[in-house]
Design an enzyme around this catalytic site. Structure first.
Site, short mmCIF file in Angstrom:
data_model
loop_
_atom_site.label_atom_id
_atom_site.label_comp_id
_atom_site.label_asym_id
_atom_site.label_seq_id
_atom_site.Cartn_x
_atom_site.Cartn_y
_atom_site.Cartn_z
N TRP A 261 0.83 -1.21 0.00
CA TRP A 261 0.00 0.00 0.00
C TRP A 261 0.86 1.25 0.00
O TRP A 261 0.50 2.26 -0.61
CB TRP A 261 -0.96 -0.02 1.19
N ASP A 262 2.02 1.21 0.67
CA ASP A 262 2.96 2.32 0.58
C ASP A 262 3.39 2.55 -0.87
O ASP A 262 3.44 3.69 -1.34
CB ASP A 262 4.21 2.03 1.43
N CYS A 263 3.72 1.46 -1.55
CA CYS A 263 4.22 1.58 -2.93
C CYS A 263 3.14 2.14 -3.85
O CYS A 263 3.41 3.03 -4.67
CB CYS A 263 4.70 0.22 -3.43
#
Length: 404
Positions: A163-165
């Site tokens: 989700w960060d990416c």
């Protein structure tokens, strides 16, 4: 770095993955990205992995191509510097990217007073501004409970901060969309993106919310199978492990041909009374399919079939550790134009990726290393109108830091 965004400047106040990734993505396409941090370093200044001397390889990886300003933001003079930098007039400027908890002088209303057409991209944990990270969002939306060996009970977290990416890429896209809107209308805006909302959006985009709501189905763990089609891992002679995928008809036909199992699968289809050319049927009867394929891999080492698999365009891969991938995969080498051997001061020389996007009308340029903390302080201050004497005084008073 592809200079397709030359002339665009983003000021970044960030930490960890999503926002730094957004800034680096824009920097690798030619934008001037200036990251400001506390004099002692930001929250991710020492983030693992680190070298044996404590230098962060994480920092070096996610801040490539940026410039660095080290400033004491607890002081009025430091706050003035950051405000002046963010709100400097000029085309392509006045863009602020952050995932910090900004309040008071650095929030959107305060900064907008200095530049009414300011664009501010704010990456938050959840839509209420609460603290969330990838490793809390992922359990909250359900993926660890659907990950792991079939029949097992405990959750399995993912080592990749997915989700960060994805949020980092969406934040970069949001900045470009807002900048285009400003060029067309003259209006800036606050753009907000929550990490959890990104995960929830993908939960819906992949059909999982509808699957629960419409089908009343809570997806269980399925090991290394591919939900809705066929994929399976096999241990080969000698211990090598591979995965094969038959999502499309062509992939299914190629897999049958190279493993000489066409007749066996025709017989299996008759026995089961199903059409195995349908991907859903292959998923439902994946265990029976695996039993037909398993003897092929049991008696062969990977080296004995990899050439045939590649010639027949089978969709497959070896399982590798990170170290094996770096040593063995020709795509992780300078043969891939995305990579260059690059020296990182204080760390060493190693294979470094640039921008993975290839533009037909813009040159792909080799990656640029991340700056050391405060490396560009003086040139940044000079660029926004500080005199040499003023810069010297700021250093003397410990308002800024960096090499002189």
């Amino acid at each position: 770095m592809v200079k397709i965004l030359e002339g665009l400047r983003i000021v970044e106040g960030s930490a960890f993955v999503a926002a730094p990734l957004a800034g680096m993505t824009l920097a690798q396409m030619g934008a001037d990205v200036i990251r400001f941090d506390r004099i002692r370093g930001g929250l991710d200044n020492g983030r693992w992995p680190v070298t044996d001397k404590g230098r962060s390889l994480f920092w070096a990886g996610l801040n490539k191509g940026k410039r660095s300003l080290a400033v004491d933001m607890t002081t009025p003079r430091g706050q003035e510097i950051v405000t002046r930098l963010i709100c400097e007039p000029g085309e392509g400027k006045g863009i602020f990217l952050t995932n910090l908890r900004v309040r008071g002088w650095m929030d959107y209303p305060a900064l907008k007073q200095h530049r009414p057409d300011l664009i501010m991209m704010s990456v938050t944990g959840d839509r209420s501004g609460g603290p969330q990270v990838d490793y809390t969002v992922n359990p909250a939306v359900g993926f660890p409970m659907a990950t792991g060996p079939e029949g097992s009970a405990g959750p399995v977290g993912h080592v990749l901060p997915a989700w960060d990416c994805i949020t980092g890429q969406q934040a970069a896209l949001g900045i470009l969309a807002a900048e285009r809107h400003r060029r067309l209308t003259g209006n800036g805006q606050l753009v907000e993106l929550a990490l959890k909302d990104m995960a929830l959006a993908m939960l819906g985009n992949l059909g999982i919310i509808a699957e629960v709501t419409v089908n009343n189905y809570d997806r269980p763990k399925m090991g290394n199978s591919l939900y809705g089609a066929y994929a399976q891992d096999f241990v080969c002679k000698g211990g090598g492990r591979v995965i094969v995928v038959a999502l499309t008809q062509r992939q299914w036909d190629n897999l049958k041909a190279v493993t000489h199992t066409q007749v066996a699968f025709e017989e299996l289809a008759v026995k089961l009374g199903v059409n195995l050319n349908l991907e859903g049927a292959r998923f439902e009867h994946r265990h029976a399919i695996t039993q037909v394929l398993k003897p092929f891999f049991d008696i062969r080492a990977v080296e004995e079939f990899e050439a045939a698999f590649n010639e027949r365009s089978v969709t497959w891969a070896r399982y590798r550790t990170f170290a094996q991938a770096v040593r063995e995969d020709p795509d992780i080498s300078v043969d891939n134009p995305m990579f260059s051997m690059l020296e990182h001061p204080g760390i060493g020389t190693y294979l470094t990726p640039g921008n993975p996007i290839a533009f037909s009308d813009a040159e792909r340029i080799a990656p640029v290393r991340a700056p050391s903390l405060g490396e560009n302080t003086d040139e940044i201050l000079s660029g926004i109108g500080y005199s040499d004497g003023e810069i010297a005084n700021l250093h003397d008073d410990l308002i800024v830091a960096g090499p002189r």
